[in-house]
Design a protein around this motif. Structure first.
Motif, PDB file in Angstrom:
ATOM      1  N   ASN A   1       0.841  -1.179   0.000  1.00 58.56           N
ATOM      2  CA  ASN A   1       0.000   0.000   0.000  1.00 58.56           C
ATOM      3  C   ASN A   1       0.884   1.239   0.000  1.00 58.56           C
ATOM      4  O   ASN A   1       1.928   1.276   0.639  1.00 58.56           O
ATOM      5  N   VAL A   2       0.482   2.268  -0.719  1.00 54.73           N
ATOM      6  CA  VAL A   2       1.248   3.502  -0.770  1.00 54.73           C
ATOM      7  C   VAL A   2       0.318   4.673  -0.532  1.00 54.73           C
ATOM      8  O   VAL A   2      -0.869   4.505  -0.270  1.00 54.73           O
ATOM      9  N   MET A   3       0.887   5.877  -0.674  1.00 52.15           N
ATOM     10  CA  MET A   3       0.129   7.101  -0.408  1.00 52.15           C
ATOM     11  C   MET A   3      -1.068   7.199  -1.339  1.00 52.15           C
ATOM     12  O   MET A   3      -1.075   6.645  -2.420  1.00 52.15           O
ATOM     13  N   PRO A   4      -2.139   7.905  -0.926  1.00 57.23           N
ATOM     14  CA  PRO A   4      -3.263   8.083  -1.822  1.00 57.23           C
ATOM     15  C   PRO A   4      -2.874   8.942  -3.007  1.00 57.23           C
ATOM     16  O   PRO A   4      -2.100   9.878  -2.882  1.00 57.23           O
ATOM     17  N   VAL A   5      -3.377   8.578  -4.190  1.00 61.29           N
ATOM     18  CA  VAL A   5      -3.136   9.347  -5.401  1.00 61.29           C
ATOM     19  C   VAL A   5      -4.482   9.825  -5.916  1.00 61.29           C
ATOM     20  O   VAL A   5      -5.364   9.017  -6.207  1.00 61.29           O
ATOM     21  N   ASN A   6      -4.620  11.155  -6.003  1.00 54.58           N
ATOM     22  CA  ASN A   6      -5.903  11.742  -6.404  1.00 54.58           C
ATOM     23  C   ASN A   6      -7.032  11.266  -5.491  1.00 54.58           C
ATOM     24  O   ASN A   6      -8.127  10.936  -5.951  1.00 54.58           O
ATOM     25  N   ASN A   7      -6.697  11.185  -4.191  1.00 52.98           N
ATOM     26  CA  ASN A   7      -7.676  10.791  -3.181  1.00 52.98           C
ATOM     27  C   ASN A   7      -8.147   9.357  -3.317  1.00 52.98           C
ATOM     28  O   ASN A   7      -9.195   8.983  -2.821  1.00 52.98           O
ATOM     29  N   LYS A   8      -7.380   8.539  -4.023  1.00 54.40           N
ATOM     30  CA  LYS A   8      -7.715   7.131  -4.172  1.00 54.40           C
ATOM     31  C   LYS A   8      -6.541   6.291  -3.685  1.00 54.40           C
ATOM     32  O   LYS A   8      -5.387   6.640  -3.921  1.00 54.40           O
ATOM     33  N   PRO A   9      -6.798   5.188  -2.993  1.00 54.54           N
ATOM     34  CA  PRO A   9      -5.690   4.362  -2.542  1.00 54.54           C
ATOM     35  C   PRO A   9      -4.969   3.738  -3.729  1.00 54.54           C
ATOM     36  O   PRO A   9      -5.595   3.293  -4.683  1.00 54.54           O
ATOM     37  N   GLY A  10      -3.656   3.741  -3.671  1.00 57.96           N
ATOM     38  CA  GLY A  10      -2.882   3.157  -4.761  1.00 57.96           C
ATOM     39  C   GLY A  10      -2.102   1.946  -4.290  1.00 57.96           C
ATOM     40  O   GLY A  10      -1.846   1.780  -3.104  1.00 57.96           O
ATOM     41  N   ARG A  11      -1.712   1.111  -5.214  1.00 56.07           N
ATOM     42  CA  ARG A  11      -0.899  -0.066  -4.918  1.00 56.07           C
ATOM     43  C   ARG A  11       0.222  -0.110  -5.945  1.00 56.07           C
ATOM     44  O   ARG A  11       0.016   0.199  -7.110  1.00 56.07           O
ATOM     45  N   ILE A  12       1.389  -0.484  -5.506  1.00 59.62           N
ATOM     46  CA  ILE A  12       2.525  -0.509  -6.421  1.00 59.62           C
ATOM     47  C   ILE A  12       3.194  -1.878  -6.417  1.00 59.62           C
ATOM     48  O   ILE A  12       3.120  -2.619  -5.437  1.00 59.62           O
ATOM     49  N   ILE A  13       3.849  -2.163  -7.537  1.00 63.55           N
ATOM     50  CA  ILE A  13       4.701  -3.339  -7.663  1.00 63.55           C
ATOM     51  C   ILE A  13       6.137  -2.844  -7.565  1.00 63.55           C
ATOM     52  O   ILE A  13       6.495  -1.832  -8.174  1.00 63.55           O
ATOM     53  N   GLU A  14       6.968  -3.520  -6.827  1.00 63.08           N
ATOM     54  CA  GLU A  14       8.323  -3.049  -6.557  1.00 63.08           C
ATOM     55  C   GLU A  14       9.275  -3.396  -7.705  1.00 63.08           C
ATOM     56  O   GLU A  14      10.137  -4.278  -7.595  1.00 63.08           O
ATOM     57  N   PHE A  15       9.126  -2.680  -8.811  1.00 64.79           N
ATOM     58  CA  PHE A  15       9.979  -2.926  -9.972  1.00 64.79           C
ATOM     59  C   PHE A  15      11.437  -2.576  -9.681  1.00 64.79           C
ATOM     60  O   PHE A  15      12.348  -3.311 -10.072  1.00 64.79           O
ATOM     61  N   TYR A  16      11.636  -1.445  -9.025  1.00 64.90           N
ATOM     62  CA  TYR A  16      13.010  -1.028  -8.754  1.00 64.90           C
ATOM     63  C   TYR A  16      13.717  -2.018  -7.832  1.00 64.90           C
ATOM     64  O   TYR A  16      14.895  -2.350  -8.052  1.00 64.90           O
ATOM     65  N   GLN A  17      13.043  -2.498  -6.819  1.00 62.51           N
ATOM     66  CA  GLN A  17      13.648  -3.441  -5.876  1.00 62.51           C
ATOM     67  C   GLN A  17      13.979  -4.774  -6.546  1.00 62.51           C
ATOM     68  O   GLN A  17      14.875  -5.486  -6.103  1.00 62.51           O
ATOM     69  N   LYS A  18      13.263  -5.105  -7.619  1.00 65.59           N
ATOM     70  CA  LYS A  18      13.494  -6.364  -8.336  1.00 65.59           C
ATOM     71  C   LYS A  18      14.368  -6.166  -9.578  1.00 65.59           C
ATOM     72  O   LYS A  18      14.465  -7.052 -10.423  1.00 65.59           O
ATOM     73  N   ARG A  19      15.025  -5.017  -9.670  1.00 66.24           N
ATOM     74  CA  ARG A  19      15.738  -4.660 -10.896  1.00 66.24           C
ATOM     75  C   ARG A  19      16.824  -5.657 -11.276  1.00 66.24           C
ATOM     76  O   ARG A  19      17.023  -5.941 -12.467  1.00 66.24           O
ATOM     77  N   TRP A  20      17.526  -6.219 -10.294  1.00 71.18           N
ATOM     78  CA  TRP A  20      18.625  -7.130 -10.618  1.00 71.18           C
ATOM     79  C   TRP A  20      18.112  -8.431 -11.220  1.00 71.18           C
ATOM     80  O   TRP A  20      18.808  -9.073 -12.012  1.00 71.18           O
ATOM     81  N   ILE A  21      16.893  -8.810 -10.874  1.00 69.88           N
ATOM     82  CA  ILE A  21      16.282  -9.981 -11.516  1.00 69.88           C
ATOM     83  C   ILE A  21      16.048  -9.686 -12.994  1.00 69.88           C
ATOM     84  O   ILE A  21      16.375 -10.501 -13.873  1.00 69.88           O
ATOM     85  N   PHE A  22      15.498  -8.505 -13.277  1.00 70.37           N
ATOM     86  CA  PHE A  22      15.238  -8.120 -14.662  1.00 70.37           C
ATOM     87  C   PHE A  22      16.533  -7.979 -15.448  1.00 70.37           C
ATOM     88  O   PHE A  22      16.618  -8.421 -16.610  1.00 70.37           O
ATOM     89  N   PHE A  23      17.544  -7.366 -14.843  1.00 65.67           N
ATOM     90  CA  PHE A  23      18.824  -7.197 -15.534  1.00 65.67           C
ATOM     91  C   PHE A  23      19.454  -8.552 -15.836  1.00 65.67           C
ATOM     92  O   PHE A  23      20.062  -8.737 -16.897  1.00 65.67           O
ATOM     93  N   THR A  24      19.304  -9.495 -14.915  1.00 68.00           N
ATOM     94  CA  THR A  24      19.864 -10.839 -15.125  1.00 68.00           C
ATOM     95  C   THR A  24      19.160 -11.546 -16.276  1.00 68.00           C
ATOM     96  O   THR A  24      19.801 -12.213 -17.102  1.00 68.00           O
ATOM     97  N   ILE A  25      17.842 -11.406 -16.337  1.00 68.88           N
ATOM     98  CA  ILE A  25      17.074 -12.012 -17.436  1.00 68.88           C
ATOM     99  C   ILE A  25      17.562 -11.474 -18.781  1.00 68.88           C
ATOM    100  O   ILE A  25      17.801 -12.233 -19.734  1.00 68.88           O
ATOM    101  N   SER A  26      17.732 -10.162 -18.861  1.00 66.58           N
ATOM    102  CA  SER A  26      18.209  -9.549 -20.107  1.00 66.58           C
ATOM    103  C   SER A  26      19.612 -10.023 -20.436  1.00 66.58           C
ATOM    104  O   SER A  26      19.929 -10.304 -21.604  1.00 66.58           O
ATOM    105  N   LEU A  27      20.471 -10.122 -19.425  1.00 65.58           N
ATOM    106  CA  LEU A  27      21.837 -10.574 -19.647  1.00 65.58           C
ATOM    107  C   LEU A  27      21.863 -12.006 -20.167  1.00 65.58           C
ATOM    108  O   LEU A  27      22.633 -12.327 -21.099  1.00 65.58           O
ATOM    109  N   VAL A  28      21.022 -12.867 -19.629  1.00 59.96           N
ATOM    110  CA  VAL A  28      20.956 -14.258 -20.089  1.00 59.96           C
ATOM    111  C   VAL A  28      20.504 -14.307 -21.548  1.00 59.96           C
ATOM    112  O   VAL A  28      21.062 -15.067 -22.367  1.00 59.96           O
ATOM    113  N   ILE A  29      19.515 -13.489 -21.893  1.00 63.41           N
ATOM    114  CA  ILE A  29      19.038 -13.447 -23.278  1.00 63.41           C
ATOM    115  C   ILE A  29      20.160 -13.027 -24.220  1.00 63.41           C
ATOM    116  O   ILE A  29      20.356 -13.609 -25.299  1.00 63.41           O
ATOM    117  N   MET A  30      20.918 -12.011 -23.809  1.00 63.53           N
ATOM    118  CA  MET A  30      22.027 -11.540 -24.640  1.00 63.53           C
ATOM    119  C   MET A  30      23.102 -12.622 -24.791  1.00 63.53           C
ATOM    120  O   MET A  30      23.655 -12.822 -25.883  1.00 63.53           O
TER     121      MET A  30
END
Length: 323
Positions: free
Chosen positions: A5-34
């Motif tokens: 859960n994160v801060m309200p956005v435009n008076n509505k509750p928002g939810r986020i996915i932690e893309f930045y925190q999982k960045r090394w997983i994504f970078f590894t996937i790209s590296l394996v593909i390369m």
């Protein structure tokens, strides 16, 4: 991936996915593909289409069975040039085709083509060989086409970076432009390695696919950057990684739906082209389908997290200098 859960956005509750925190997983996937692509390039080699290397391409229809290697030996022995052959079939009409690629520093004149036609028919009298298509390209023009294609891809990528740089100058335009360029470079490599892995000759279809993917990818990136700019104004004290995670989470449905529509349509084109053995469309549709997936992935999982890393490092450097 975890959601918080994160801060309200435009008076509505928002939810986020932690893309930045999982960045090394994504970078590894790209590296394996390369890495897979690089290994495939060493194993399979990089094949240039006739438009880019020059030579001749002949397509024969035939009946019964034919030995592709024997056909290659006949043509190579007669012309004393490197020759490769391939057997294909049209699923819809059951027509069988013998494709002969003749490399060299010149095309194939009418006299040699007629002689080659006679020799093949004499060698395979029961195959009912019939020339259905021929293409001739001089190496000078092939080299020029290749150079022009590379220049077109490079210019489009640079212009995209400059556009993003100017448009998002208030949120660090240079960093936004550079990370958009990194994502585009990632997508170009994915399309290139797709051609290498599936042994699709690099030709004008590759240039068309690359330019199309650049357009789709940068469009998604701009949408996310716009969302980051809006959320930064709404929550100026919120950390940049949280703002980026939120912005990507808000845009991810749109990005996936857009690219899914492209993927479905291009996949249908590929299936129909495969059924009817239309090689030129297959060489466009398959890399395009893979490239659309890569464009969505690089926008969400590569460009955003890399931009946050740039901003965090820059802020750390400023804080260090001021301390």
């Amino acid at each position: 991936m975890t959601e918080n859960n994160v801060m309200p956005v435009n008076n509505k509750p928002g939810r986020i996915i932690e893309f930045y925190q999982k960045r090394w997983i994504f970078f590894t996937i790209s590296l394996v593909i390369m890495l897979v692509g690089i290994i495939s390039a060493f194993i399979n080699g990089v094949h240039l289409d006739i438009q880019f290397k020059g030579g001749a391409l002949l397509k024969y229809s035939y009946a019964g069975d034919i030995d592709a290697d024997a056909a290659a030996d006949v043509v190579s022995g007669m012309l004393d040039r490197p020759v490769s052959t391939q057997l294909t079939s049209d699923i819809a009409t059951n027509e069988k085709r013998l494709i002969i690629s003749i490399a060299g520093n010149y095309g194939l004149d009418a006299k040699d083509q007629d002689k080659l036609d006679s020799v093949l028919k004499e060698k395979f009298p029961d195959s009912k060989l019939s020339l259905s298509e021929s293409s001739m390209v001089e190496p000078f023009f092939g080299k020029k086409f290749l150079t022009d294609g590379i220049i077109a891809i490079g210019l489009s990528a640079i212009l995209v970076m400059i556009y993003v740089w100017i448009r998002f100058s208030r949120m660090g335009g240079l960093s936004a432009g550079v990370m958009a360029l990194v994502a585009l470079f990632h997508d170009v490599l994915v399309v290139f390695f797709t051609c290498v892995i599936f042994q699709i000759p690099i030709g004008d279809s590759f240039v068309a696919v690359t330019l199309s993917i650049i357009g789709y990818s940068v469009n998604d990136t701009i949408v996310i950057y716009d969302r980051i700019r809006e959320n930064t104004k709404l929550h100026p004290k919120t950390p940049v990684d949280t703002i980026t995670n939120l912005s990507i989470s808000q845009s991810i449905t749109r990005s996936i739906n857009t690219n899914l529509a492209v993927l479905l349509s291009v996949s249908l084109v590929y299936i129909l082209a495969h059924i009817n053995s239309i090689d030129s469309i297959q060489s466009f549709a398959l890399p395009m389908a893979v490239g659309s997936i890569s464009g969505c992935y690089s926008t969400i999982c590569i460009a955003g997290p890399l931009w946050v890393m740039w901003k965090k490092r820059k802020n750390s450097s400023v804080a260090f200098k001021n301390s």
